[in-house]
Design an enzyme around this catalytic site. Structure first.
Site, short mmCIF file in Angstrom:
data_model
loop_
_atom_site.label_atom_id
_atom_site.label_comp_id
_atom_site.label_asym_id
_atom_site.label_seq_id
_atom_site.Cartn_x
_atom_site.Cartn_y
_atom_site.Cartn_z
N LYS C 75 0.87 -1.19 0.00
CA LYS C 75 0.00 0.00 0.00
C LYS C 75 0.89 1.23 0.00
CE LYS C 75 -3.94 1.82 2.70
NZ LYS C 75 -4.78 1.57 3.87
N SER C 150 -9.71 1.62 3.00
CA SER C 150 -8.88 2.44 2.14
C SER C 150 -7.85 1.64 1.34
CB SER C 150 -8.13 3.48 2.98
OG SER C 150 -7.32 2.85 3.94
N SER C 174 -9.85 -0.87 7.10
CA SER C 174 -9.29 -0.64 5.76
C SER C 174 -8.56 -1.80 5.13
CB SER C 174 -8.35 0.57 5.81
OG SER C 174 -9.11 1.74 6.03
#
Lengths: 480, 72, 471
Positions: C75, C150, C174
Site C-alpha cells: 500500500k 482504504s 481498511s
C-alpha cells in the site's frame, strides 16, 4: 522572605522563572541522532528529527536519568508520568507538534534555596524536546519582521530538554539572578547539562507582575530573549518599572509575551494572549507511560554529588566564614573547596586558607598546582605574624608562579620578617619624633595625617613594618 | 463542508446518552510502559538525499518564506 | 494463482525461478492494470533486478528467506527508500522517502520481490478508494464497483493476480472491508504485533499493517514474517513473531464461537444469510455457537469518528510544505501553509482534519474527544466480558457487497457506515480477519469476519481455516 522591593510607592515585584535546559546526552530525546552543538547544519538528522511521514519516537533512557537527577537535586517528587502533544505550526517544529509533558510530569513540588535562606518553590521539572533553529535573512534589523526568507537547521530539533518552572516566589531582581546562578551550579554539579546561556543550552523566560501587598497578584507578562544572568536582572528591573509606571498613569497591564532587547535595555510586545494558540493537548499515542522503578530513583538519589549549597555550608562552617559570603560562593563555584580542606588537613589556618584561595586562585582550576602543604605553611606564617599581610600576598603570588615551594625559605630570600611588637613601638615613637607636625594634626582629629606617619614608619623599616599594626599603635597612643 | 460537519457533530451527540462519569478513558490498546532506548548514536541521514526532496533549500538548510505576522 | 508456499518451495529448490514467477505476475498487470488501476506505481525494473538476485543466490547455494521470490505489492502509505510514496495525495506526489519502513526491510530480508505501490483512499481515509487523488481502483470482479477502502489497491492487486500477496493498513476496517468486497483474505493483527515504523500515520492508536492473500495459509505465512517486536516503535509488543501456520489444520472442535445478538442494523439480507451459513459450517465442524452481547457496539462509530480524526489532525499537521512534499509558494509563511494544504489535500482529508481539530479544541475536548476515549473503554470491557464465554466471534465484515462508484460519495455518514462491523476491533486493539465465504445476491463476494481477543490470532486463524475449508 520579606526583602524590601526596589519599586516605589509600596509596589511589590512578583517573579517566576521558566528555565529550559538542554541535557548532556549523546543522542536526542526520541531518536538516535547525535546531540551535538556546532556541527554543520542538518548533519544530525533522522526521520523522527525531520518529522518525516512514518517516523515514531522512542524515549532516551539517559535523558530520563539526567532529568531525575535534576528533579532530585531540586527536592522534587519523582512520579509516574506521561507525554502529551502540544500542537502548533512553526517551521522549526518538524512534526507541527512538540512532545512534552502536561498533566503528569516527571518531577513536581521541589524547591531551591537562595542566600539568606530564601526558599523558592519549584512547581515542576518536566521533559520535552527542543526545536530546530531558524535564521532570518533580508530585512534591515535582522529581526523577524520584514525579512525576506528563513533558513532552517534541524540539528537541534529533538534535543532533550528539561523545563524547570519556579513558583512565583521571587521578589527582587537580585533573587532572580541568584536563582539562575544557583540553578546553573546545580545542573553542572549533577552533570545534567553544560548550562551555557551563551550557547543556548540554558534559556530563561521571565514572568513579571507587580502588586500592592494584600491585593491579588497583578497581570503578568512573559519576557523572552533573556540571554545572560545579567540580562535577567536588567529585564526585570525595566519591566517592573514599566508596569508600575503604566498602572500609575491609569493604564492596565495586558497579558502578553514581550521580547527583551539587550542593546536598548527595553522590552517590547511580541504577542498578546488573544493571539495565543490553542495547543489542543492530548496524550501522545506513539509513546507509553514512564513509571520509574523506585529502585532506579533511589540509585539516582544515592549517586547525587554533594550539592553546591551543602558544600558552601560545610566549607563556611569549617572556615568560619559566611555561607552566603563571597569566599564560600567563589571557592565552591570553582570546585576548590576540596583543595581548601586539603590545606587545612596539612595544618593550615582555615580562615586564611579560604580567603587566599578565593583571592588568588581564579586561574587554578579544580586541582591547583600549589601543593596544599605549601599553602598551609604560608597561612601559618601570616597567622603567627612572621610575615605581614602585605608580605604574605607577595609570597602567595610567588607560590603560584613557581607552582609551590618552601615559603620560609622564600620569605628569607625576599628578606621578609615581620617586626616584633617592641621594635614596632620603637619605630612608631621615632616617627612621631620625626614628624611632630603630622602627629599634632592627627591628635587633633585629622585622619589624613596618619598617612605621613605610617609612611615614615614604612620607609625607615624598609617595608618590613606591618602597616596595619603600626596604625593600631598610633591609634591607641592618640586615644591615651 | 460546514453543513456536513455540523450534521456529523449532531449525530455524534448520541454518546451523550451514556453515563460516563465513572468510566476511565482508554488511551492505549495494549498496556505497555517504560519503553526506553540506550543513548547510543546512530548515523545521520544523508543531507543531500534529504535536501534533494525539499521544496526549497540553500546552504545546507531548508528555505521558507519570511514569518511576517509570526513570532518566536 | 500460485500460493506462497508453492512459490517459496519452488524457488528455494530451483524448480521455479523468481524471475519467471515475477514475469507471470507482470503479464497479468500488463493485461488488466489499465482497467483496474490497482497501482500508483509498478516497480517492474527494480523487481526484475531483485528477482534475478534471488535466483543467483539460489544457484550459489546462499540460503534464501521465507518469502523467496514472492511478488508482493505494498500500500502506498508505507515508506520505501528511494521509491515514490504518495499516500495517494497530491501533497506527497513525487516524494521519495530516505528510509524503509520496518515491514519493508523484513520483506526484503525474507526475499520477497516488491512489484509496486498500490492505490488507496488519500492518507487511508475512506472505504472505497474513491478518495484517491490519482483516480479510483476498480473491483476486479466488476469494474463498475468499488474495491472497498482504504486499501482498495492492495485488495484488488491480489484479487486480480497482480501480486501473490500484498500489505495494507487497517485503522477502522481498511484491510478487512476491501478484502471482503474483493473476495480475498485480509487480516488486521493485534495492535502492536506489526511495527508501525515507516507506516504513514493516520490514527496512531488504531493503525496496524496486515496482509492480503488469496488464502488463509498464505496470510498466516506472511503475518509470521512481518510480525514481532520492533525497537523503533514504542507501541510494539515485546514478543517475537506470531506462530500461526502450525495451528491451521487443528480444526474448531470444542471451540466456542460468539454470535452477537445486538449487532447494529443495516446489514443486507444476503450478507446475513452467508453469516448464518458460516455458523452452520462451524457447528458442523464441532464448534459451539454462543450468543454474546456487545451493548456499546452502537456507539463505536461515533467514538471512532472522534478519535481517529483527532489523531489524524495532529499527524497530518506536518504536511506544511517546509521539508518535503509539494509546496505552493506564497509571500509569507502563513499564506504558504494555507495554500499548500488547501491545494494538496482532498475533501475527505480536509473534512477529517477539521473534525479532529474541533474535537480536540479547548472547551470541546471533554464533550467530544474525552468522551470518545471513555466509549472506547466501554467497548473494550464489553469484549472482555464476551471473551470469557467464547474464543472468537463471527460477524459480517461489511454490511453489503461492493457498491457502485459514486453511490455513497454524496453522504459521508453513509460511507462511514461501511465500517460499522470493523471499527470496534480497532478501538479495542484486537485482531480480526475477513475470509471469503460465498457470494451475495448480486454474485459479488461476501466476507465473514472472525474476531478474537488480544493476541488471540491462533484461535482466529483456526476458525478462518475451517471457514475456508467449508466455503
Amino acid at each position: 522572605m520579606s526583602e524590601v522591593s526596589a519599586l516605589p510607592n509600596g509596589w511589590q515585584l512578583i517573579v517566576g522563572l521558566e528555565v529550559h535546559v538542554e541535557l548532556a546526552t549523546k543522542t536526542k530525546m526520541f531518536s538516535a541522532s547525535a546531540n551535538r552543538f556546532g556541527d554543520e547544519p542538518n548533519t544530525n538528522i533522522d526521520p523522527v528529527t525531520l518529522g518525516l511521514p512514518g517516523a515514531l519516537p522512542v524515549l532516551n533512557q539517559h535523558a530520563i536519568e539526567l532529568a531525575m537527577r535534576i528533579g532530585l537535586a531540586l527536592n522534587c517528587k519523582v512520579q509516574p508520568c506521561t507525554f502529551h502533544r502540544k500542537n502548533y505550526f512553526y517551521p522549526d517544529l518538524p512534526k507541527a507538534y512538540q512532545i512534552t509533558q502536561y498533566d503528569h510530569p516527571l518531577n513536581v513540588d521541589g524547591h531551591l534555596m537562595l542566600p539568606g535562606d530564601v526558599r523558592i518553590g519549584i512547581e515542576r521539572a518536566h521533559l520535552e524536546e527542543d526545536t530546530g533553529k531558524s535564521t532570518h535573512f533580508g530585512g534591515s534589523s535582522g529581526r523577524i519582521h520584514g525579512s525576506d526568507y528563513s533558513l532552517l537547521d534541524y540539528n537541534r530539533a529533538g534535543v532533550p530538554l528539561v523545563e524547570i518552572v519556579s513558583r512565583p516566589d521571587i521578589r527582587t531582581s537580585e533573587q532572580a539572578r541568584q536563582y539562575v546562578a544557583e540553578l546553573r551550579s546545580i545542573l553542572l554539579a549533577v552533570g545534567a547539562s553544560d548550562a551555557k546561556m551563551e550557547e543556548g543550552s540554558m534559556r530563561c523566560d521571565v514572568n513579571v507582575s507587580v502588586h500592592k501587598p494584600g491585593t491579588p497578584f497583578g497581570t503578568r507578562c512573559e519576557i523572552k530573549n533573556v540571554n545572560s544572568i545579567r540580562s535577567v536582572g536588567r529585564a526585570i528591573d525595566y519591566e517592573s518599572r514599566r508596569q508600575v509606571d503604566l498602572i500609575e498613569s491609569g493604564g492596565t497591564i495586558r497579558q502578553e509575551t514581550r521580547h527583551w532587547d539587550d542593546s536598548t535595555g527595553r522590552t517590547e510586545t511580541l504577542r498578546t494572549k488573544e493571539d495565543a494558540d490553542d495547543y489542543r493537548y492530548f496524550l501522545e499515542p506513539d509513546l507509553v507511560p514512564l513509571v520509574p522503578d523506585p529502585a532506579w530513583i533511589e540509585a539516582v538519589r544515592a549517586a547525587l554529588p554533594v550539592l553546591p549549597a551543602a558544600r558552601r555550608k560545610a566549607l563556611a562552617e569549617l572556615c568560619g566564614v559566611d555561607k552566603d559570603g563571597e569566599s564560600a560562593i567563589v571557592v565552591v563555584e570553582r570546585g576548590q573547596d576540596d583543595y581548601v580542606r586539603a590545606v587545612i588537613a596539612a595544618g593550615g589556618d582555615a580562615r586564611r586558607a579560604v580567603i587566599y584561595v578565593q583571592q588568588a586562585f581564579a586561574e587554578q582550576g579544580v586541582t591547583p598546582k600549589v601543593p596544599a602543604k605549601d599553602l598551609a605553611a604560608l597561612t601559618i606564617l601570616e597567622r603567627d605574624a612572621k610575615v605581614t599581610s602585605t608580605q604574605a600576598k607577595t609570597l602567595l603570588t610567588d607560590l603560584i608562579e613557581s607552582g609551590g615551594g618552601d615559603v620560609v625559605a622564600m620569605a628569607a630570600k625576599r628578606g621578609f620578617e615581620a617586626l616584633d611588637t617592641g621594635a614596632l613601638e620603637a619605630m612608631v615613637d621615632a616617627a612621631i619624633a620625626a614628624e611632630p607636625g603630622a602627629w599634632q594634626k592627627y591628635c587633633a582629629g585629622e585622619e589624613k595625617a596618619l598617612g605621613a606617619l605610617v609612611g615614615a614608619i614604612m620607609k625607615s623599616s624598609k617595608g618590613k613594618a606591618d602597616g596595619k599594626a603600626a596604625t593600631a599603635i598610633l591609634q591607641s597612643k592618640r586615644s591615651k | 463542508m460546514t453543513s456536513q460537519l455540523s450534521g456529523m457533530l449532531e449525530h455524534f451527540r448520541d454518546i451523550d446518552a451514556l453515563n460516563l462519569a465513572d468510566v476511565e478513558p482508554m488511551t492505549q490498546p495494549y498496556p505497555l510502559k517504560n519503553v526506553l532506548r540506550e543513548d547510543v548514536v546512530a548515523p545521520s541521514l544523508d543531507r543531500d538525499e534529504v535536501l534533494g526532496q525539499a521544496p526549497a533549500a540553500e546552504s545546507g538548510r531548508f528555505r521558507v518564506p519570511p514569518t511576517i505576522g509570526f513570532d518566536v | 494463482m500460485q500460493k506462497l508456499a508453492e512459490i517459496v518451495a519452488g524457488v528455494s529448490n530451483g524448480t521455479l525461478t523468481a524471475s519467471a514467477v515475477l514475469e507471470e505476475h507482470l503479464k497479468r498487470i500488463s493485461a488488466r492494470e489499465s482497467e483496474i488501476h490497482a497501482f500508483n506505481l509498478v516497480t517492474a525494473d527494480q523487481a526484475r533486478l531483485d528477482a534475478a538476485k534471488i535466483d543467483n543466490n539460489v544457484k550459489s547455494g546462499i540460503k534464501v528467506g521465507a518469502l523467496a521470490g514472492v511478488p508482493i505489492a505494498l500500500k502506498d502509505n508505507m515508506c520505501t527508500r528511494g521509491v515514490e510514496t504518495t499516500c495517494s495525495s497530491k501533497i506527497l506526489q513525487g516524494w521519495k522517502p530516505p528510509y524503509d519502513a520496518t515491514v519493508v526491510t523484513k520483506l526484503r530480508n525474507a526475499g520477497a520481490v516488491i512489484v509496486g505501490k498500490t492505490n488507496l483512499d488519500e492518507f487511508a481515509m475512506g472505504s472505497s478508494t474513491e478518495n484517491s487523488a490519482f483516480g479510483p481502483t476498480k473491483n476486479p470482479h466488476d469494474i463498475a464497483r468499488v474495491p472497498g477502502g482504504s486499501s482498495g489497491g492492495s485488495a484488488a492487486a491480489v484479487a486480480a493476480g497482480f501480486a501473490a500477496a500484498s500489505l495494507g493498513s487497517d485503522t477502522g476496517g481498511s484491510i478487512r472491508q476491501p478484502a471482503a468486497l474483493c473476495g480475498v483474505v485480509g487480516v488486521k493483527p493485534t495492535y502492536g504485533t506489526v511495527s508501525r515504523y515507516g507506516l504513514v500515520a493516520f490514527a496512531s492508536s488504531l493503525d496496524q499493517i496486515g496482509p492480503f492473500t488469496s488464502d488463509v495459509r498464505d496470510a498466516a505465512t506472511l503475518l509470521e514474517v512481518i510480525s514481532g517486536h520492533d525497537p523503533m516503535d514504542s507501541t510494539s509488543i515485546p514478543q517475537s513473531a506470531l506462530s500461526l501456520v502450525s495451528v491451521l489444520e487443528q480444526g474448531v472442535k470444542g471451540m466456542r464461537i460468539g454470535r452477537v445478538t445486538d449487532l447494529p442494523e443495516g446489514c443486507e439480507p444476503d450478507v446475513l444469510t452467508r453469516l448464518e451459513a458460516a455458523f452452520d459450517a462451524l457447528r458442523n465442524a464441532g464448534a459451539t455457537i454462543v450468543d454474546v452481547k456487545l451493548p456499546s457496539l452502537q456507539y463505536c462509530l461515533t467514538a471512532y469518528y472522534l478519535i481517529a480524526p483527532a489523531e489524524a489532525s495532529s499527524n497530518l499537521a506536518r504536511y506544511d510544505g517546509v521539508r518535503y512534499g509539494n509546496r505552493v509558494d506564497a509571500a509569507d509563511l502563513n499564506a504558504m501553509y494555507a495554500a499548500t494544504r488547501d491545494s494538496g489535500f482532498g475533501e475527505e482529508v480536509k473534512r477529517r482534519i477539521m473534525l479532529g481539530t474541533y474535537a480536540l479544541s479547548a472547551g470541546y475536548y471533554d464533550a467530544y474527544y474525552g468522551k470518545a476515549l471513555k466509549v472506547r473503554r466501554l467497548i473494550s470491557d464489553d469484549f472482555a466480558r464476551a471473551y470469557k464465554d467464547v474464543d472468537t466471534i463471527l460477524t459480517p465484515t461489511s454490511p453489503s457487497t461492493a457498491f457502485e462508484f459514486g453511490s455513497k460519495t454524496d453522504n459521508p455518514l453513509a460511507m462511514y457506515l461501511c465500517d460499522v462491523f470493523t471499527i470496534p476491533t480497532n478501538l479495542a486493539g484486537h485482531p480480526a480477519m475477513s475470509v471469503p465465504f460465498g457470494v451475495g445476491a448480486d454474485s459479488m463476494p461476501v466476507g465473514i469476519q472472525v474476531l478474537a481477543s488480544t493476541l488471540g490470532e491462533q484461535a482466529m486463524f483456526k476458525v478462518a481455516a475451517e471457514l475456508e475449508r467449508a466455503s
